[in-house]
Design a protein around this motif. Structure first.
Motif, short mmCIF file in Angstrom:
data_model
loop_
_atom_site.label_atom_id
_atom_site.label_comp_id
_atom_site.label_asym_id
_atom_site.label_seq_id
_atom_site.Cartn_x
_atom_site.Cartn_y
_atom_site.Cartn_z
N ASN A 92 27.84 -19.91 -24.80
CA ASN A 92 28.14 -21.23 -25.38
C ASN A 92 28.52 -22.26 -24.32
OD1 ASN A 92 27.50 -20.63 -27.95
ND2 ASN A 92 29.59 -20.58 -28.75
N ASP A 93 29.21 -21.81 -23.27
CA ASP A 93 29.62 -22.76 -22.23
C ASP A 93 28.44 -23.20 -21.38
OD1 ASP A 93 32.19 -23.02 -22.94
OD2 ASP A 93 33.05 -21.85 -21.29
N TYR A 94 27.34 -22.48 -21.48
CA TYR A 94 26.18 -22.78 -20.61
C TYR A 94 24.99 -23.33 -21.39
CZ TYR A 94 29.00 -20.44 -17.18
OH TYR A 94 30.03 -20.12 -16.33
N PRO B 137 20.23 -20.39 -19.71
CA PRO B 137 21.70 -20.32 -19.82
C PRO B 137 22.25 -18.93 -19.48
CG PRO B 137 20.76 -21.39 -21.75
CD PRO B 137 19.60 -20.89 -20.95
N GLN B 138 21.46 -17.90 -19.82
CA GLN B 138 21.92 -16.55 -19.53
C GLN B 138 22.06 -16.34 -18.03
OE1 GLN B 138 20.43 -13.17 -21.83
NE2 GLN B 138 19.80 -12.23 -19.92
N ASN B 139 21.08 -16.82 -17.27
CA ASN B 139 21.15 -16.67 -15.82
C ASN B 139 22.28 -17.50 -15.23
OD1 ASN B 139 18.99 -14.95 -15.95
ND2 ASN B 139 17.48 -16.53 -15.51
N LEU B 140 22.52 -18.67 -15.83
CA LEU B 140 23.64 -19.50 -15.36
C LEU B 140 24.95 -18.77 -15.55
CD1 LEU B 140 22.95 -23.14 -16.64
CD2 LEU B 140 23.07 -22.38 -14.28
N ALA B 141 25.09 -18.16 -16.73
CA ALA B 141 26.35 -17.48 -17.05
C ALA B 141 26.55 -16.24 -16.19
CB ALA B 141 26.37 -17.10 -18.53
N VAL B 142 25.47 -15.50 -15.96
CA VAL B 142 25.59 -14.27 -15.14
C VAL B 142 25.97 -14.65 -13.71
CG1 VAL B 142 24.30 -12.32 -14.18
CG2 VAL B 142 24.04 -12.91 -16.58
#
Lengths: 483, 479
Positions: A92-94, B137-142
């Motif tokens: 959610n933050d991304y 977004p998944q790659n950003l979060a990882v």
């Protein structure tokens, strides 16, 4: 026999100061994370609902203006936070929190909260899911690493065998004991967490609560499977290791590699294998595609002239004022149609690439159960990339509906008007704004979510079956002394 | 004597299979981190250059169009590039770019989240759309697998793996009593063991990082950035020293090897992922940031209020239309911009307090997080590496502030001809103000890095002091 061993293990474990201390720390972190998550979720959700209501009021009361001007005034769509986000905020933050819906453009969801984050943002936020996914596994390893090696080092394993305790029964008893000890930490976490959530969380939107109890059951099941898998792995390592230190080192190395390294490697590889366009390439592709349209606002553009000629010929008239529909309305409609095709191709490519990258990431779940459990937890909590894309697609479908209604109105009501008149002179009022329904996004149902996550479900089952098989195999071969 | 211990330790280490697995993997990971960071840096360079070129081209195209018009090419009112308001609002644009530093490969930092090129037009910067780089977004979060990740997360793990049992293993193997029967203090013995491991692990981290960065990024030599590389080495030595200090302290507690490993892993867990995450959430909870949603709605409300206050309405000139559509369009457009531009400025004034509150909370949140980082040497190191790469949150704040200042210049430049009811001159079109990014003063960055280095010195000193002090009362006979 298994029950007796389990009770003995449980009693021993809860008397161990290390376990109690670690368990308390985990409990404290989990409860703090859930408390903060619940408060933040409720505030966030209330604010989104207020903003959505306010946005609707502003739209309806924007006064008299040209429908195309209203299209540029646009509407903001706010992504609702799903209730389980208090436990697992996932990505959610991304992902963008809102999407601006206006004429001519498919804007991407913008304002990722992480962009406004502190310098510590990249270490992540403490959440209930983080505690369950990263810390409970360590607690399990702490609990199990010495269960067999310790008995062997102390010489008690030999004694146990000599009194006729079956190897398998001993190991399954220890596994059950570990499960009981773990439950002593996890159950209070879950129960108090649930009370906190019930006290703090208020969800006014009934759509968000659809399937909530089932989601709770499924997410619980996912974590139970995960914990059983890790307990089986930890016990298998304890059976096979030559010493407690070796067992602990192996388990810690397993945690470091599978929880820390593999997800990052998977993420990096997915980026290399499935390349995304840069924002420039994307903007260029969109611009190039849209340049093929009729350029509704540029009367001297060759495309505009060609479209005008085509319309005049189609309706067999000499002047745009004689067309059965407003020329501006027709040109805007055509412009949007060209845009839809371009956006579906360009942004669709980006979304499809996200899906491919995420699928590759999921395949790496074969090397790391942490990936499989995180993927499923995010998906069920509604905080994964799939939900974010689904929201964007839904917002874009709404935008298309909105501009279609507005352009239809120009087409029909500005008939016989010149371009200047239809742009500056014709004005619609609230009755047109009311024809556009409020934007209401409902997250996909659980069945759809699970259908999109067959691979991580399958991988988690493989881990469960594999780890239990390994434990069963190892249990039959327990050695009483190191050779 | 210490040298002798080191030589002996090397003999022992060189016979352990674990050394031959862990060290090459470590080297490989460091190299991969450098390669990954360098690839990202080149990607950002490419994009920022492209952005700048696009802005150049936009300006040149409009001047060329004007030259064609002046040479007699027919044009409609809307196509005149000299119209100041359309130029400022949507026809013209500048890309305010933040080119990566030569040392950018050290850490991706905030650069995958915060854009390094921002489109500047009349509209407020927060209304500019689609500014983010396209990223999953998944790659950003990882997070990125860059050098900073290898150094902050994995470097301490290798130190733990090779030093958690420096004393306990000797005790458990029964060799300790024999060793300490020599004319040798426990402190010296531990110092020798730690020194060998320090030279090996920290030496490799510093050596590979420095050589790898300089080979992959030769522009570091040209751009007077060597001081950043020097500080990188110092930060790594201090961060590594802290973890070795912790190993001494834990071993001095005379526990079993397995317990040592557990305690050190617990310290890693607490200091690397948990404390920064708890600090982050604490800063967010103590100074909660109003959501961007609130800001968007505040702007919408302000727009409405300003429009209502001024009785704004688009003018329709039916009388002029009878004369010519073009004349009516021109009159309506001129009227629209004359009203709209001041109206938008007024709306921003109305929404100002909400933005001030947001920025104030953000500043306080960042300040608190900036202070809380001193609870964890990992957080200090991560942020210092971000600073060295010019990719820290503060670096991007500084860049955004410059863009905001430039945005004011852009507005003033075009507001003048609009309010004077005139078109832009050719000279004005050629000399549209451009954005030039000025990195933060070296002294400002250095003072922040110095604080980080001092914090790491303190962390290392405390652990070493505690450890060696405990070793004075160490009981060699204990098993």
């Amino acid at each position: 026999m298994i029950w007796i061993i389990a009770r003995k293990e449980f009693t021993e474990t809860v008397r161990d100061g290390r376990f109690l201390l670690t368990g308390f720390v985990v409990f404290f972190l989990f409860i703090s994370a859930i408390g903060v998550g619940a408060i933040r979720y409720t505030e966030d959700q209330a604010m989104r609902q207020d903003a959505t209501a306010e946005e609707r009021e502003l739209w309806l009361n924007q006064g008299k203006k040209g429908p195309h001007a209203a299209g540029h005034y646009g509407v903001y769509a706010f992504k609702p936070a799903t209730p389980l986000a208090f436990f697992d905020p996932g990505y959610n933050d991304y992902t963008g929190t809102l999407q601006y819906l206006e004429a001519h453009r498919e804007n991407q969801a913008s304002f990722k909260p992480a962009t406004d984050g502190t310098a510590l943002q990249r270490f992540g936020d403490l959440s209930g899911a983080m505690v369950l996914q990263l810390l409970i596994p360590l607690l399990i390893f702490l609990l199990c690493f010495g269960m067999v090696t310790g008995e062997r080092e102390d010489g008690t394993l030999r004694q146990l065998m000599s009194i006729g305790v079956a190897r398998s029964k001993l190991i399954w008893g220890k596994a059950a004991g570990a499960g009981l000890a773990l439950s002593a930490v996890v159950l209070p976490c879950v129960l108090i967490g649930a009370v906190l959530a019930a006290v703090f969380i208020k969800v006014d939107d009934p759509h968000l609560m659809i399937g909530f109890p089932t989601k709770l059951v499924v997410i619980t099941l996912v974590y139970v499977v995960f914990f059983i898998t890790l307990t089986a792995i930890a016990l298998s390592v304890s059976i096979r290791a030559k010493s407690s230190a070796a067992a602990l080192t192996t388990l810690l190395a397993f945690w470091i590699v599978t929880a820390l390294l593999v997800p990052r490697i998977a993420s990096d590889l997915s980026k290399v294998i499935y390349d995304l366009p840069s924002s420039f390439e994307l903007a260029e592709a969109v611009q190039k595609g849209r340049a093929e349209g009729p350029h509704a606002h540029s009367p001297n553009h060759p495309n505009h002239k060609a479209f005008k000629k085509k319309m005049l010929e189609k309706y067999n008239v000499e002047r745009v004022e004689d067309l059965p529909f407003s020329f501006l309305g027709l040109a805007l409609e055509e412009d949007e149609k060209v845009g839809y095709e371009v956006f579906d191709r360009t942004y669709g490519h980006v979304r499809r690439t996200f899906v491919k990258q995420n699928q590759l990431h999921e395949i790496f779940g074969l090397l790391s159960p942490f990936i499989a459990v995180k993927t499923l937890s995010n998906a069920i909590a509604g905080t994964d990339v799939y939900h974010s894309n689904d929201f964007s697609k839904s917002a874009e479908a709404y935008r298309r509906q909105m501009v279609t209604i507005l352009n239809e109105d120009i087409k029909k009501k500005a008939v016989g008007m010149s371009k200047y008149e239809s742009t500056w002179g014709y004005k619609a009022n609230k009755s047109l704004w009311e024809q556009i329904p409020p934007f209401d996004y409902d997250p996909p149902p659980l069945a759809t979510v699970l259908g999109h996550n067959k691979l991580p479900i399958f991988i988690l089952i493989i881990w469960l079956v594999g780890s239990l098989a390994l434990l069963s195999y190892s249990a039959r071969r327990v050695k009483t002394v190191n050779q | 004597m210490i040298k002798k211990i080191m030589v002996n330790e090397w003999r022992l280490l060189s016979r352990e299979w674990a050394t031959y697995i862990s060290i090459p993997i470590y080297v490989l990971l460091l190299a991969y981190g450098i390669a990954s960071g360098t690839t990202w840096k080149n990607f950002v360079i490419e994009n920022t250059l492209e952005a700048r070129a696009l802005a150049d081209e936009g300006i040149q195209k409009k001047v060329a169009k004007l030259d064609r018009i002046l040479a007699g090419e027919p044009y409609s009112y809307r196509e005149d590039p000299r119209l100041a308001a359309p130029y400022a609002r949507w026809l013209g644009y500048e890309f305010a770019i933040k080119p990566p530093m030569p040392t950018a490969a050290i850490s991706v930092g905030q650069s995958d989240l915060a854009p390094s090129y921002l489109k500047v037009q009349w509209k407020p910067m927060h209304k500019q759309r689609n500014v983010d780089e396209v990223e999953n977004p998944q790659n950003l979060a990882v997070g990125a697998f860059d050098l900073a990740f290898v150094l902050v997360y994995l470097f301490p793990l290798l130190i733990i793996a090779l030093s958690y049992n420096i004393l306990s293993a000797e005790r458990e193997d029964g060799t300790q009593v024999l060793l300490l029967s020599q004319p040798l203090s426990v402190g010296k013995f531990v110092m020798g063991k730690i020194a060998l491991r320090g030279v090996l692990i920290i030496g490799l981290a510093v050596g590979i990082s420095l050589v790898g960065l300089l080979v992959a990024n030769p522009d570091i030599f040209e751009a007077n950035s060597l001081w950043r590389i020097g500080i990188l080495a110092a930060i790594l030595i201090l961060y590594g020293a802290f973890w070795f200090g912790l190993a001494v302290a834990v071993n001095a507690l005379e526990m079993k090897s397995a317990t040592n490993a557990l305690v050190m892993m617990a310290c890693w867990l607490v200091l690397v992922p948990i404390t920064p995450a708890v600090s982050n959430i604490s800063a967010k909870s103590l100074y909660p940031l109003p959501s961007r949603i609130e800001l968007v709605e505040a702007v919408r409300r302000a727009d409405e209020q300003a429009a209502k206050e001024s009785g704004f309405e688009r003018a329709f000139y039916a009388d002029l239309l009878r004369k010519s559509e073009e004349a009516a369009l021109e009159a309506s457009t001129v009227d629209f911009y004359l009203k709209t531009l001041p109206l938008e400025l007024h709306a921003e004034e109305i929404a100002g307090p909400v933005f001030d509150k947001f920025n104030n909370q953000k500043r306080q949140q960042r300040e608190l997080a900036g202070n809380l980082k001193y609870l964890s040497p990992a957080a200090v190191t991560q942020i210092a590496l971000g600073e060295l790469a010019n990719h820290s949150a503060l670096n991007f704040e500084h860049y955004k502030a410059q863009v905001e200042d430039y945005h004011k210049i852009w507005r003033e430049y075009f507001m003048k001809p609009v309010m004077e009811h005139r078109n832009l001159t050719r000279d004005e079109m050629v000399n549209v103000p451009r954005f030039t990014y000025v990195p933060e003063e070296q002294s400002v960055v250095l003072s922040r890095l110095l604080k980080d280095a001092l914090a790491l010195i303190l962390f290392a000193a405390v652990t070493f002091a505690f450890g060696f002090n405990r070793l004075k009362n160490y009981s060699p006979a204990k098993r």
